[in-house]
Structure formats: C-alpha cells, structure tokens
Design a protein around this motif. Structure first.
Motif: not given
Lengths: 369, 387
Positions: A321-338
């Motif tokens: 819903e918000d940009f903060i969410g995107i930033a948190r996703f990139l920060n916390n989950y994206y490294p493992y997932y990608a």
C-alpha cells in the motif's frame, strides 16, 4: 518464431541497464542499510557470486543453444516439473519488474512531482515498453544501446562532480562490526545481480554464443565497477549514520551538487532513471511475454503484450500500500528471495543438466525455427 | 482504423487538462530565506519572499525593500507553512531557499525538530545555509540594510564569500548539519549572524562568533579569535588574516595572510589519554606591520613564524576549552577516536567526560613566502633617514 539477431554485446548491455537502474535508484539504500560503512567490502566480495551468476546464465544458454529458458527448463527437468519451475521464473520476472516500476513511480511521486498520481507514471512507461516489445527485440536492444551510451558519462560525471564533498575517512573503522553485516550486504548485492538471469530469455537470439561465458563474466565485473561510485559516494558524503535511512541516496547526492553556477543537477538523475527504467521494463516485459507464449505454445507472443502490461501495473500497485512497505520488502526479504530464484535455481538446473548430459538431447537447434 | 484514430484523439484530449504539478511563475512567490523562532504554541516561521516588480517601479529600486517577510505560527514547521500560505496571495516556492535562520530561543530548545521538514521536502535544497542569531530570526530578516536589496541573499553572500573576504565563517549547510548531528562523537557549531547598528540604526549584518551546540541544543556563543579553532581542525583556514605581535616590541603588530593551509588531525591513545596530533603546514604573505623592523630578516622571520604557530595553538586549545565547558566536542575528536580506536570509543561514548582526557600535540610549520610588492617598508626607510 521470428528471425531476430542481436549481438552478444547488445544482449549484455540490456542486462547492465536493467540492473544499474534499479540498483542505483532503489537498491543502494538497501546495501548501505545492511553493511553500513563496510559496503564497499560487501561490493568487492560480491564479485564472486556475481561471476557465478554470469557463468551460470551463459553456460546454460551455451549448452542449450537456441533454446530459451522456458524450453531448456523443460528439457532438463522433464515436462511437468519443468513447467512448474518455468512458472516460478516467470512470476519472479513479473514481480521484479513490478517492483522496479513501482520504485520508479514512487521516485517520481515523492521526489519530483508530488501531486501527480503514481499510476500515470506506471501507465506511461508500460505503454512505451509495450510498444517497444511489439516492435521486437531488435528495437529494444538498439534503443538500449543508445540509452546506455548516454547514461555512462552521466554517471561518471555525477561521481566526479560530487567529489569535493566526499570524505573518505567516513569508512573508518573498517570491519568494526565483524563480517556479519558485510555478508548480509553481499547477499543483497547478489540478489540484485541475480535478475540478470532474465537474459536467458534473449540469449537464444544472439547471433553467436562463442565466448559468451567470458563476455558475461566481464559484464558482471563491469556491473560491480558501476556500483562502486554510488555506494562509496553516498557513504563518503553523508557518513554512515545519515546514509542509512534515506530513500533515494543517489538522487540526494545528485541534487545537492553545487559547483559555482552548476547546481540542481537532479534533472540528470531523473533522465538517467527514466530512460533506464524504460529499457528495464521493456526487457522484462519481453521476457515474460515471450516466456508465456513459449510455455503455452502460442503462435504469436505479441497478443500477450497488452494483458501482461496491464497485469504488471496492477501488481505493482498491490505489491504494497505504501512505499515504506516496498522499502521494507527490498530490505528484509528480497535478498533471500531473489538470490534463490535468480541464482540457486539456475545453479540447480546447471548441475542437473550436467548429469543428464549423456542421455539428454542437447544438440543445438536450428536458429531460424 | 477510423475508430482507432478517434480513440487516440479522445485520449490525447484528456491530457490537455495540464499536469498536476504545474507551477506558473506568476502564481508563486520565491522564498529566499526563512527564519524560525520559538513561540508558545510551537514555531513561528518568517519567510522572506521576493516581490515581483510592478509596472510602476519595474526594476528601478527606490527606498522600499523589494522583499516581503510574512510570518505565521504552527505546531510544526509544515503547519506554520500552511498558515503562511493562508496569508500569502502567491504560493510559496521553496526551491531557491538560500538560508535558514534559527532564533536563539529555538536553538536552545533544540534545532533538530525544526529541520525535519526541510530534509524531507523535495523542493528544499540541502545546500541552504544554517545560521543562528542571538535575537529572534524575525527581527533579523526584517532589518533593513543599506547595501543589498534582499536581506536573506545578502546574508548568504556574506557567508558564501568567506574566502574572498578573508573572514572566518563555518558555512554549515543543511546537509552538513544532517551529517554532523547524526554522527556520534562530533557536535554542531554554527555561524552567528546579527543585525549591526552603525550610527544608532541597523544598517547591515555582522557575522561574528560561533554558536556551540551539544546534542542539537544551543549551549552558548564564542566570540573573538578563538572561533578560528574549528577551521584549523577542519582544514579550512585559508585566506584568513592572522595578527601577531612584532618581535622585540610586543605592543606593535604584524598581519599575515594565509595562502596555503593544510592540517591533519590524528588521535593517539596513550592509556586513557587521547593525544590529538595536529600537523599544520601553512604558508602565506606578510602584508602589514606597524613596527619599523625588517621582519623579513631571517632571525625576525623565525619569530614571525613562531608567532603564527602560537596563534594556531592558542586558538585551537582555547576554543576547545570553552566548548568543553559546554560539554560539546566541536572538533569531532570523539569521531576521530571512533575511527581509529573503535573499542576505546565504545567505552567512553556514553558521556562527554572523555573531553577531559584530550591533550593536544601540535606540529606547526609556517612559512612566509612573499611580502607583497615591497621588501622594506617605507616606515623603515624613514627611520633610516632619521638616524
């Protein structure tokens, strides 16, 4: 399928643009958040996984010459499992591009034009990219070639112009927090670079895959070099404490360039990221559309351009819903997932293909099928 | 095909409405400087905007200021700005902001709550200068000056041109402020600017002194030559004038202009004591003297150079002592300790008591390179004739 040929260099240039644009715009802050002032060490360590990524994607394409990712997946893993893995990859591409255009749109709405709805930017760039995809791969590759040649001098210029504000003593003390955060940063960089696996969709159209491995490893090293400037620059200017917690650190450093009358160069950054985002979205849209077409054995992939582009815009909005969410996703989950989808899965494919080598039919396909 | 064309025309005509973020030049008011004061209900913000030239006085000065200062209050900065927009017939446009002035009272309460909006706003530049005034920022912005039309711009020029003017000013910009406040082991120090009365009325601004902060809160001011200490430690003391007393006669003085300055600061930990090694290499021109001595003679030159290095040592130590009494580490010695001795920094970082352990160790190498266009002064010649 149509007859299209692009050169190795053009294909790899597409990879360079698509990684640098998301990387410089959105991902620098993630790297800095993870590794702090030791980010440059993380970047240097990332050379090894980066080379591994380049090597894997090139070797797979060389082994199954003329086959795209969708096709060789099914050759390696068999029909059912292969299709499942292909769908995983396609969803990853879809997600990746939706994140990147969301970031692009958020960049515009929070830093450039505050009152314009974000969907305008998403739709505009998707219309452009969709048009480019309908024109074919050659168009995308050549456009990107022109764009990248313009972007590199801008990047170097930005790095030079900010030099007087940099204090490299901000990197001291080195490795104060031991290796843990550095490795986190390396993983983050690896995950970013993993998206170069999208090139496996366009390598079948490369006119010659000779020395592809060497070229793609070289590309990864160039990518590392292209990240040294922004990562160290931001830290040297702001210091570790202030550099963390900025959404667009590279944009801020560009914006604050002030050398005599030469100031407010943020327009350069906006130009850089807009052009780059176009190339990235076009490449990914092409890969998804072609992949879906090949998966379902459609005669013409072009009918899929409009629905998938529409899907991307919707996914990018509902990502968070918000940009903060995107930033948190990139920060916390994206490294493992990608890293998992972009590096581990291709590695598994490569290893299995190694064992299937004697039995599997891997003779090169005629190029102009 | 016709249908497609029709659709295209309809879609394109939708775009004719214009953009959301349009800014018409005749609908905005360009803010040049902003002053922030503390009041009971929150913040009082004074924005100085440039008046657009009207037809009658178009471009042709007159005694009236071409600026207008508008003041409003709010619980937050942005709230105050919203109130400003209620007053201003034109929308305020912040992209050309030159200077942010904090009033004394607000600075004592802490300036960080007041800077957040400036950091977050997409229009404001991190290149805006930050200064403190001992009175209220509103009075400072409203004072009428003789030279220069726009007070905010004049103040910014005063600071920006510090090297050409040979004055010592810190020139702290919003970005430096963000960096310094968020970095442990260094405290903020800002330029102090005030209206200057000449012949009984305010005619100009004076930039003199340093405001010392501790944890983002103003602690006090330092005036006088000690203020050069920070510049010496920051390797920024260039083109300033150093005065020292002449050899053989301490009542007469010479003036020395620095043309090349380089200082390196490195801490060395000896037990609990932090030995700060300051290496200064400076060169400059001997431009003025009141004594009738040939200061360029080797033995006098030595004492001139000694006098210059005494000046450096004295000011660094004095400013440090004054700031230490205010619990402020304005040189960033803690930051240096953290860079080179991170383990020790972990132990001492919880209070500013480590400042008592700091000892300075100077190595100053000063060179007189030139003496303007004349070797022997006329004063000296006249003495020779008299003898």
């Amino acid at each position: 399928m149509e007859k299209i040929y692009i050169t190795k260099i053009q294909a790899l240039m597409l990879g360079i643009t698509s990684i640098t644009v998301t990387g410089h715009l959105l991902y620098i802050s993630v790297i800095i958040n993870h590794s702090g002032r030791d980010s440059w060490i993380a970047l240097l360590l990332a050379i090894f996984p980066a080379i591994l990524i380049g090597f894997t994607v090139a070797l797979l394409s060389q082994r199954y010459q003329g086959y795209s990712l969708v096709e060789y997946c099914q050759l390696i893993l068999g029909k059912a499992l292969g299709k499942f893995v292909v769908i995983l990859f396609l969803i990853y591409f879809l997600h990746e591009v939706s994140l990147s255009i969301r970031g692009f749109g958020e960049f515009y709405t929070s830093a450039v034009t505050l009152r314009t709805p974000i969907s305008i930017f998403l739709i505009a760039i998707l219309i452009l990219a969709g048009y480019a995809v309908r024109c074919g791969l050659e168009v995308i590759a050549r456009t990107n070639q022109t764009i990248l040649i313009m972007l590199i001098p801008i990047g170097i210029l930005a790095s030079i112009l900010t030099h007087k504000d940099k204090d490299y003593r901000n990197f001291l003390p080195i490795l104060d927090n031991s290796m843990g955060p550095v490795l986190d940063g390396t993983l983050a960089i690896t995950s970013l670079y993993s998206s170069i696996f999208v090139l496996s969709m366009i390598f079948p159209f490369v006119n010659s895959t000779k020395q592809l491995k060497r070229y793609s490893i070289l590309t990864m090293i160039i990518l590392i070099i292209m990240f040294i400037g922004p990562v160290t620059g931001v830290l040297a200017i702001y210091g570790e404490e202030r550099a963390t917690g900025l959404y667009f650190p590279t944009f801020l450093t560009l914006r604050d360039i002030q050398i005599g009358a030469l100031q407010r160069l943020d327009i350069l950054g906006i130009l850089l990221w807009s052009l780059g985002s176009f190339a990235k979205v076009a490449l990914f849209l092409y890969a998804i559309v072609l992949g879906t077409g090949q998966l379902f054995k459609l005669d013409d992939y072009k009918v899929l351009v409009v629905p998938i582009a529409a899907l991307i815009s919707i996914i990018s909005i509902i990502n968070s819903e918000d940009f903060i969410g995107i930033a948190r996703f990139l920060n916390n989950y994206y490294p493992y997932y990608a890293t998992f989808v972009g590096l581990i899965l291709p590695l598994v494919l490569l290893i299995i293909s190694q064992f299937r080598k004697p039995g599997g039919k891997r003779e090169g396909r005629k190029k102009d099928v | 095909m016709k249908l497609k064309r029709c659709c295209l025309i309809i879609v394109l005509s939708l775009l004719l409405g214009g953009c959301w973020d349009q800014k018409e030049l005749n609908e905005i008011a360009v803010v040049m400087g902003v002053g922030i004061d503390k009041v009971e209900e929150g913040y009082k913000i004074t924005a100085q905007v440039i008046k657009p030239p009207t037809k009658e006085n178009g471009g042709g000065g007159g005694s009236e200021l071409p600026t207008w200062s508008v003041t409003a209050t709010g619980k937050t900065i942005l709230g105050a700005i919203r109130s400003l927009n209620e007053l201003s017939p034109r929308r305020l446009y912040w992209a050309h902001l030159q200077i942010i002035i904090f009033g004394d009272e607000l600075a004592r309460d802490g300036i960080t709550p007041a800077t957040t909006w400036f950091e977050r706003d997409r229009d404001s530049r991190a290149g805006a200068l930050i200064v403190v005034t001992p009175g209220t920022a509103e009075d400072l912005l409203n004072s009428k000056i003789e030279l220069g039309d726009v007070p905010a711009k004049s103040m910014a020029d005063l600071i920006e041109g510090r090297e050409m003017r040979q004055i010592s000013a810190r020139k702290v910009k919003l970005r430096d402020l963000m960096t310094i406040i968020s970095t442990p082991g260094i405290e903020l120090s800002l330029d102090v600017i005030r209206p200057k009365e000449i012949r009984g009325k305010v005619e100009t601004f004076e930039i003199n002194g340093v405001a010392i902060f501790s944890k983002g809160k103003l602690q006090g001011y330092i005036y006088g030559p000690e203020t050069t200490g920070t510049q010496i430690m920051d390797n920024k003391l260039n083109y300033t004038i150093i005065e020292g007393s002449c050899p053989e006669n301490p009542d007469e003085f010479f003036a020395f202009q620095i043309t090349g300055f380089q200082s390196t600061v490195k801490p060395k930990l000896v037990g609990e004591t932090i030995n700060v090694k300051v290496d200064v290499i400076l060169e400059g021109n001997l431009l003025d003297q009141t004594c009738a001595l040939d200061l360029l003679e080797p033995k006098h030159l030595k004492s001139v150079e000694k006098e210059v290095s005494e000046f450096i040592k004295r000011n660094v130590v004095n400013e440090f002592q004054i700031a230490k009494e205010m619990n402020s580490d304005i040189y960033g010695i803690g930051r240096e300790v953290r860079r080179y001795y991170p383990e020790h920094w972990d132990k001492i970082s919880n209070s500013s008591a480590y400042l008592d352990q700091v000892k300075f160790d100077f190595k100053v190498k000063s060179n007189v390179r030139r003496s303007g266009l004349i070797i022997d002064t006329t004063q000296e010649k006249s003495k020779e004739v008299n003898d």
